[in-house]
Design a protein around this motif. Structure first.
Motif, PDB file in Angstrom:
ATOM      1  N   ILE A 316       1.011  -1.219   0.432  1.00  0.00           N
ATOM      2  CA  ILE A 316      -0.351   0.168  -0.060  1.00  0.00           C
ATOM      3  C   ILE A 316       0.945   1.233   0.086  1.00  0.00           C
ATOM      4  N   ALA A 317       1.050   1.983  -0.557  1.00  0.00           N
ATOM      5  CA  ALA A 317       1.377   3.361  -0.839  1.00  0.00           C
ATOM      6  C   ALA A 317       0.562   4.104  -1.364  1.00  0.00           C
ATOM      7  N   ILE A 318       0.564   5.287   0.303  1.00  0.00           N
ATOM      8  CA  ILE A 318      -0.132   6.578  -0.410  1.00  0.00           C
ATOM      9  C   ILE A 318       0.946   7.851   0.221  1.00  0.00           C
ATOM     10  N   ILE A 366       2.330   6.577  10.038  1.00  0.00           N
ATOM     11  CA  ILE A 366       3.924   6.199  10.405  1.00  0.00           C
ATOM     12  C   ILE A 366       4.473   7.430  11.309  1.00  0.00           C
ATOM     13  N   PHE A 367       4.141   8.863  10.503  1.00  0.00           N
ATOM     14  CA  PHE A 367       4.362  10.060  11.142  1.00  0.00           C
ATOM     15  C   PHE A 367       3.292  10.851  11.829  1.00  0.00           C
TER      16      PHE A 367
ATOM     17  N   MET B 190       5.706   1.786  -5.262  1.00  0.00           N
ATOM     18  CA  MET B 190       6.005   2.523  -4.752  1.00  0.00           C
ATOM     19  C   MET B 190       6.035   3.881  -6.061  1.00  0.00           C
ATOM     20  N   PRO B 191       5.205   4.812  -6.517  1.00  0.00           N
ATOM     21  CA  PRO B 191       5.759   5.863  -7.372  1.00  0.00           C
ATOM     22  C   PRO B 191       7.000   6.490  -7.462  1.00  0.00           C
ATOM     23  N   THR B 223       6.697   8.084  -0.886  1.00  0.00           N
ATOM     24  CA  THR B 223       5.399   7.723  -0.171  1.00  0.00           C
ATOM     25  C   THR B 223       5.722   7.144   1.101  1.00  0.00           C
ATOM     26  N   SER B 224       4.396   7.062   2.077  1.00  0.00           N
ATOM     27  CA  SER B 224       3.954   6.345   3.331  1.00  0.00           C
ATOM     28  C   SER B 224       3.745   5.066   2.289  1.00  0.00           C
ATOM     29  N   TYR B 225       4.469   3.888   3.098  1.00  0.00           N
ATOM     30  CA  TYR B 225       4.326   2.497   2.592  1.00  0.00           C
ATOM     31  C   TYR B 225       3.929   0.769   3.486  1.00  0.00           C
ATOM     32  N   MET B 233       7.104   1.780   5.840  1.00  0.00           N
ATOM     33  CA  MET B 233       8.567   2.943   5.281  1.00  0.00           C
ATOM     34  C   MET B 233       7.548   4.375   5.613  1.00  0.00           C
ATOM     35  N   GLY B 234       8.311   5.088   5.719  1.00  0.00           N
ATOM     36  CA  GLY B 234       7.825   6.899   5.456  1.00  0.00           C
ATOM     37  C   GLY B 234       8.592   7.193   4.167  1.00  0.00           C
ATOM     38  N   PRO B 235       8.480   8.330   4.238  1.00  0.00           N
ATOM     39  CA  PRO B 235       8.505   9.434   2.906  1.00  0.00           C
ATOM     40  C   PRO B 235       9.659   9.197   3.601  1.00  0.00           C
ATOM     41  N   CYS B 236      10.737   9.739   2.684  1.00  0.00           N
ATOM     42  CA  CYS B 236      12.206  10.261   2.744  1.00  0.00           C
ATOM     43  C   CYS B 236      11.868  12.034   2.650  1.00  0.00           C
TER      44      CYS B 236
END
Lengths: 453, 589
Positions: A316-318, A366-367, B190-191, B223-225, B233-236
Motif C-alpha cells: 500500500i503506497a499513500i 507512520i508519522f 511505490m511511484p 510515499t508512506s508504505y 516505511m515513511g516518505p524520505c
C-alpha cells in the motif's frame, strides 16, 4: 440551646446508625442479569475474546512481571493501589473463587472476603457486562490461564481511605445504574460497539470526566457527559464526542485502524492508549473493532459509513499530505527558512521536520499529524513534553508489526528550547493552545512519566 | 569443549536481507529457527537515531557500521605471481556488521537482472558464437531463468519497498520507464522519487540524443508504505545520508523496515548477536551438516548449535570463507580448472564524469542514495559484442546522492587538496557540480578467484580467505566505450568544465579506494555439481541440508547492483525449501 443539642445528638445518632449500617448490614449482591443453565458452557474462544476486550492485562500485570500475576501499582491521589494476582493460583491468586464471588467482584466491586474493592477496578463499567460474557471470562481465567504463585503487596492507603466500608457509601453514588446492558438499538453493529465500549472495554474509566466524588460522570451512552473527556495520570483522555472529537473527524476505517494497530492516517496511540492497543484492542476480531468505531462515530446521530474489514496487507503506497489552508502560513515560513524565524520554528526545522514535514501533517500510518493533534493541544502539557524529551513508542501489532519509535531530544534541547518548541507546535498550522513554560519542561524532565519502552 | 545449545530445525548464519527473508518465510512453517549474527543488534532507534547517525566522520569515514578488519578480513593479490597481504583497513568494498547487514547501509538501488544476463553464455553463443569469448573468461548460464524468478523479484520489491517506474509491464513497453528491462508482472510498489535538477538536466540531454531515460529504481520510500508483512516505511526527506548509514527515519528499505519486527513476533524464531559462526559441522560421511559452531563473544567460548537445516546468509565473502574452512566443497584451482568453491569471483566495472556548471545550483544536500535518472541504452542486452569487441554493458545514472562535507566535494582537477587554495575552490565550485556514472559489468575469469591464504589466520586460527583479482582487458574495453559515450552526452550539456574518471587500458586493481560493495560469485549456482557449488535452488551439491544465500550464487555478475537479484533468489530458494524440501529432505536436483 437545648433544641440545638437535641438536633446535634439526633444527627450524631443518625451518623452512628449509618456508620453501623455501612459496616454491619449485609451487602445485597447483584443477581445474574440472565438465568443460564448450570451446565451452560461458553463457545470455544468466547472467554478469551471477553478477556481481551476487558483489558485485564493492563492493570493486572506488573511491568516485567508474569502476565496477570498482579503487582502493578496504580497511582491515585490517595496512595498506590496494587493490582491483584488474577491467575487461578489457589493461595495468591483467584483459584477456588466461585462464579457468584466472581460476579460480585465484577458487578458490585466486592471481593471474596466481602471487602470492597477500590474503584481502580472498573466495576462501574463491568457492571454492564452480560452474564454470558461474565461466565465465559470466569471460565477462561480459571481454566485457560496458567496459575502463577505471586504474592502481591497489599494496598494500604492512608486514613480514612483505608476504611473500606466507606466505599459502600461511594458505591451508593457510583453504582446507581442497573446491572446489564441497554442497547440504543440503532443497528446490530452499533449496539455491539456500544456494549464493548460501555461494558468490557470500560472506555469511560478514562474518557469520561470524574464528578466531585471521583466517580465516572457518564457510564452509559444515555449519560450526558459520557466519554466527553477525562484526565488520567497526567494524560488527557480526549473527548470522543462532539464536533472536534476524533470519531467525528476520522472516517470509521481510520478509527478502526487506530484501535487495531495504534496508528492511522492522523495519529498514533501513545501512553495509556498505546497500552490499550497493545494489550487489548489488537487482539479483538475485526468485526468488534469496526463495531466500536461505528458506535463512537454514530452515538450522537452522525451518519456511519458501512465499513467492516481492514484492507489486506500491503503493498500500500499513500502520498504524504500537503499543507491545508490552516497550515499554509506555517508551512511557507518553514519552507522559506529565514534565519530570523522564531526559535520554536527553527527548532522544529532542526529536529522535527524530517518526519512531520513543513506541513505538520506527517505521513499516513507512520508519522502522526501535529496539526489538530489532541496530544499536542491537550490541557495536560506533560505528555507532549514527554514525547519531545524522551520520545514515544507505538507498539507493534499483529496487523502492523513495526514498533514505531520516536527518539527523544532530552540530550539536545534545554528546558527553554523544549518550551519554545512545544509552544510552536501548539500554535502552528492553525493549532491554538496556550504556551508552555520552561518550568513545565523542567518538571517533566525531572519526573519523566513512564514512556512504556 | 564447546558448549552445546538445544537443537533447532533451522540455523541461519547472518541476519541481513537474506537471513531475515529465510527467517520469516520459514517461521511461517512453524519451524524452530535461530539466527546467528556476529555483530550488534540494530534498530532505527536508538542505533540509527538522529543526529548521531548523520555523523560523516564516524560512520562515513571511520566506517563504524562496517565489518572490522581486525576481526575478519581477506588477503588480496592481483594475480598468482604476487603474495597476498591482509586488508587491514577497508577500502574497495564495505561488508557490514550487525543486524540488518549491508541492507542497513546501502544506497537502495534495486535492480532486476536482464533476462539475457541470466543466460549470458547462451546469449553469446546464439548471437556471435563461442569464438568471441576471450581466453580465460569463465561464463555460464544461471540454472534458473528470468521467467521463473519474476514472481520472486516482484515479491522482494514489494517486501523491500521500492519506488520506481515500470518500463515493461507483461511485455507492454511503458512510457517513462526502462524500455530495455525484463518484463515485470506488476509496477513498482511505490511511484518514483522526485527528480532533482541535475537529473532533470541529464534527462533532457539524454532525450535529445535519442536515449531512453527513466527514474532509478529506489529502495527509498517516495510515499508512506505498508508491505505484505504489514511493515512500514515513511516518505524520505532527501537528507542524503544513505550509503554507509542506517536511515534514521524509516525511509530506506532495509531488514529493519521490511521484515525484522514482523519476524520477531514469531515465537519460534530467535536470534543471537555477537555470535560469529566459525564453521559448519558435517556428519561423518560429509553428506549433510549437523549444525554450526560459533564463537559466543560474551561468554568467550565456542558453542555448537545443532540444526536440521543450515542456511548460510552471511555476506558473499564470508559465506565463501565459511564453506572453505568447513570443507564443504573442493576449492577452485585456476591452474587445473578443477574444484568449484571460490570460482567466478566477480566485481563491478564503474566509471563516471563530473560536470561543472558555474551558473547552476544543484543543492547537493538534497539527495538520496538512489537519486537520479538512468539510461540502459548501452546495457548488456543492447550491445553488439561482436562489433564492439567486448562482452559487457553498463547502465548510467545521473543524480546527486548527498552533500556530505568531507567526501562529497567535487572540485576541478588541479585545485589544491588543502589550504587556502582548496577553500577558494570549494567557495567557487560547491554546489555547481553534477555527475554521470556508468555502472558496468565485470565478467568472470579463471584468474579472478578466492581460496584460502597459506600464511595469514584470523583470531580463531582459521586461515584468512585470499582474493586474487585484477581488471581484465575485456572489461576495460567496455569501460572505455562507456567513457566515450558518457563524454558525448556530457559535452552536449555544455559544462564549463568536464572531467571523467574511467579505468583504461592496463589499469590494475587497487583495493584501497572505495569502488563498490558488489562482490559476487565464489559459491556459484550451476546445472551440474562439477561446475558450481549450489544447484538451482541454492542448495549445496555436496550437503543437501545446507542452502546458501546471496550474491555468492551469481554465476557471473550482472551490470546492475546485486540486491534485486539476490533478494529474488532468496525468495525463490525459501519457496523451494517450503514447497519441496521440508516434506522430503533430499537433493532437489
Amino acid at each position: 440551646m437545648l433544641t440545638f443539642l437535641r438536633i446535634l445528638t439526633a444527627l450524631a445518632l443518625i451518623g452512628i446508625v449509618v456508620l453501623l449500617a455501612l459496616i454491619f448490614v449485609p451487602v445485597r449482591l447483584t443477581q445474574p442479569t440472565e438465568q443460564l443453565a448450570a451446565d451452560w458452557q461458553p463457545d470455544p474462544g468466547h472467554g478469551e475474546q471477553v478477556f481481551h476486550a476487558s483489558d485485564c492485562v493492563a492493570c493486572h500485570t506488573a511491568p516485567g512481571g508474569m502476565e496477570l500475576a498482579g503487582g502493578r501499582g496504580i497511582e491515585s491521589p490517595l496512595g498506590t493501589i496494587w493490582s491483584t494476582n488474577i491467575t487461578p493460583d489457589p493461595e495468591t491468586g483467584i483459584g477456588g473463587m466461585t462464579m457468584d464471588e466472581f460476579r460480585a467482584v465484577m458487578l458490585d466491586g466486592i471481593g471474596r472476603d466481602g471487602r470492597h474493592l477500590y474503584p481502580a477496578m472498573p466495576y462501574e463499567n463491568y457492571r454492564l457486562m452480560t452474564e454470558r460474557d461474565l461466565r465465559a471470562l470466569y471460565a477462561y481465567l480459571m481454566n485457560e490461564v496458567e496459575p502463577v504463585r505471586h504474592e502481591v503487596e497489599p494496598t494500604s492507603l492512608t486514613f480514612p481511605f483505608n476504611m473500606r466500608f466507606g466505599l459502600r457509601a461511594w458505591n451508593w453514588l457510583a453504582l446507581s445504574h442497573d446491572a446489564g446492558f441497554t442497547p440504543q438499538g440503532r443497528s446490530e453493529v452499533m449496539d455491539r460497539g456500544q456494549y464493548l465500549v460501555e461494558g468490557p472495554g470500560h472506555c469511560a474509566a478514562c474518557h469520561s470526566p470524574r464528578n466531585i466524588f471521583m466517580a465516572q460522570d457518564g457510564v452509559q451512552a444515555s449519560d450526558a457527559n459520557f466519554l466527553t473527556g477525562g484526565v488520567v495520570d497526567g494524560w488527557n483522555a480526549p473527548s470522543l464526542r462532539g464536533e472536534g472529537a476524533a470519531p467525528q473527524r476520522w472516517p470509521v476505517g481510520e478509527l478502526a485502524a487506530y484501535l487495531a494497530t495504534g496508528r492511522n492516517a492522523f495519529s498514533t496511540a501513545n501512553g495509556e492508549m498505546g497500552l490499550v492497543v497493545a494489550h487489548s484492542m489488537q487482539h479483538l476480531p475485526d468485526g468488534d473493532i469496526f463495531a466500536i468505531a461505528a458506535f463512537l462515530k454514530g452515538m450522537d446521530g452522525a451518519p456511519v459509513e458501512e465499513e467492516t474489514a481492514f484492507a489486506p496487507p500491503g503493498p500500500i503506497a499513500i502520498e504524504k499530505p500537503q499543507a491545508d489552508q490552516a497550515g499554509e502560513a506555517t508551512a511557507a515560513m518553514l519552507t522559506e527558512a529565514e534565519p530570523g524565524m522564531p526559535l520554536g520554528a527553527r527548532l522544529y526545522l532542526d529536529n522535527c521536520v524530517a518526519c512531520h514535514f513543513a506541513s505538520g501533517r506527517g505521513a499516513d500510518g507512520i508519522f502522526p499529524k501535529l496539526q489538530g493533534n489532541t496530544l499536542v493541544l491537550g490541557s495536560e502539557t506533560g505528555p507532549l513534553l514527554s514525547v519531545i524529551l524522551y520520545g514515544a513508542n507505538v507498539p507493534g501489532t499483529e496487523k502492523r508489526p513495526m514498533e514505531l519509535v520516536m527518539q527523544g531530544y532530552a540530550d539536545r534541547l534545554s528546558d527553554e528550547e523544549v518550551a519554545e518548541l512545544a509552544t510552536f507546535l501548539r500554535q502552528a498550522w492553525g493549532n491554538d493552545a496556550p504556551p508552555v513554560t520552561p518550568a513545565e519542561a523542567a518538571a517533566e524532565r525531572e519526573n519523566p512519566r513512564a514512556t512504556h519502552h | 569443549m564447546a558448549r552445546q545449545e538445544a537443537k533447532k530445525d533451522v540455523v541461519i548464519v547472518g541476519l541481513g536481507w537474506t537471513g531475515a527473508i529465510a527467517g520469516i518465510e520459514l517461521a511461517q512453517e512453524g519451524l524452530e529457527i535461530v539466527a546467528l549474527e556476529r555483530g550488534r543488534d540494530q534498530a532505527t532507534v536508538p542505533e540509527f537515531k538522529y543526529p548521531d547517525q548523520i555523523d560523516e566522520l564516524t560512520w562515513g569515514v571511520r566506517l563504524k557500521n562496517m565489518q572490522h578488519p581486525r576481526r575478519q578480513t581477506v588477503t588480496v593479490r592481483r594475480n598468482g605471481d604476487e603474495t597476498a597481504l591482509p586488508l587491514r583497513a577497508l577500502g574497495s568494498f564495505l561488508p557490514a556488521d550487525g543486524v540488518g547487514g549491508a541492507g542497513t547501509h546501502w544506497n537502495g538501488l534495486n535492480w532486476r537482472p536482464q533476462p539475457e544476463e541470466m543466460r549470458l553464455l547462451s546469449h553469446i553463443r546464439e548471437n556471435w558464437g563461442d569464438e568471441i569469448i576471450p581466453e580465460g573468461m569463465s561464463l555460464g548460464d544461471y540454472p534458473v531463468t528470468y521467467d521463473e524468478l519474476e514472481p520472486f523479484f516482484t515479491r522482494f520489491e514489494q517486501v523491500a519497498g521500492i519506488s520506481g517506474q515500470a518500463g515493461n509491464l507483461n511485455g507492454q513497453i511503458q512510457p517513462g520507464g526502462n524500455p530495455f528491462e525484463g518484463w515485470r508482472s506488476t509496477d513498482y510498489p511505490m511511484p518514483p522519487m522526485p527528480t532533482t535538477w541535475d537529473s532533470h538536466k541529464f534527462r533532457e540531454a539524454a532525450l535529445a540524443m535519442g536515449l531512453h531515460p527513466f527514474p532509478a529504481p529506489a529502495g527509498i520510500a517516495s510515499t508512506s508504505y505498508v508491505n505484505p508483512y504489514g511493515m512500514q516505511m515513511g516518505p524520505c526527506n532527501l537528507c542524503g545520508f544513505c550509503e554507509r548509514y542506517g536511515c534514521y527515519q524509516y525511509s530506506k528499505s532495509s531488514p529493519q523496515t521490511a521484515i525484522l519486527d514482523a519476524l520477531k513476533r514469531h515465537p519460534n524464531f530467535s536470534y543471537r548477536t555477537h555470535a560469529e559462526v566459525l564453521r559448519v559441522e558435517l556428519a561423518p560421511d560429509g553428506r549433510t551438516a549437523t549444525g554450526v559452531t560459533y564463537f559466543d563473544e560474551e561468554a568467550q567460548e565456542e558453542v555448537f548449535q545443532p540444526a536440521d537445516i543450515v542456511i548460510l546468509a552471511a555476506y558473499q565473502l564470508n559465506n565463501v570463507h565459511l564453506m572453505m574452512v568447513s570443507g564443504l566443497a573442493e576449492i577452485y584451482d585456476p591452474a587445473t580448472d578443477q574444484g568449484v568453491l571460490g570460482k567466478n569471483y566477480g566485481y563491478q566495472m564503474n566509471g563516471g564524469a563530473t560536470l561543472f556548471f558555474r551558473d547552476e545550483h544543484f543543492n547537493p544536500f538534497v539527495g538520496h542514495g538512489s537519486n537520479g535518472m538512468c539510461i540502459d541504452d548501452y546495457g548488456m542486452n543492447r550491445n553488439d559484442y561482436g562489433a564492439l569487441g567486448f562482452i559487457g554493458g553498463a547502465y548510467w545514472r545521473s543524480g546527486l546522492t548527498n552533500g556530505q562535507p568531507i567526501r562529497s566535494m567535487p572540485l576541478p582537477s588541479g585545485t589544491p587538496s588543502w589550504g587556502a587554495g582548496w577553500k577558494a575552490g570549494v567557495g567557487e565550485w560547491y554546489g555547481h557540480a553534477m555527475s554521470i556514472g556508468s555502472h558496468g559489468s565485470n565478467m568472470s575469469y579463471r584468474a579472478n578467484h578466492l581460496d584460502l591464504d597459506p600464511t595469514y589466520t584470523d583470531r580463531h586460527g582459521r586461515p584468512l580467505m585470499r582474493m586474487t583479482f585484477d581488471w581484465q582487458e575485456n572489461d576495460l574495453r567496455m569501460n572505455q566505450y562507456m567513457k566515450a559515450r558518457v563524454e558525448e552526452v556530457a559535452a552536449s550539456m555544455n559544462p564549463d568544465i568536464m572531467q571523467s574518471s574511467f579505468k583504461g587500458p592496463g589499469a590494475r586493481y587497487d583495493v584501497r579506494p572505495y569502488q563498490t560493495t558488489h562482490n559476487t560469485g565464489g559459491h556459484i549456482m550451476s546445472a551440474s555439481p562439477n561446475e558450481g557449488v549450489v544447484n538451482r535452488y541454492s542448495q549445496m551439491w555436496g550437503q543437501h541440508n545446507v542452502f546458501a544465500m546471496g550474491a555468492g550464487n551469481f554465476v557471473q555478475n550482472t551490470q546492475y547492483n546485486p540486491t534485486g537479484l539476490l533478494g529474488g533468489l532468496a525468495y525463490w530458494t525459501v519457496d523451494a525449501i517450503r514447497s519441496q524440501y521440508l516434506s522430503n529432505p533430499r537433493p532437489l536436483v
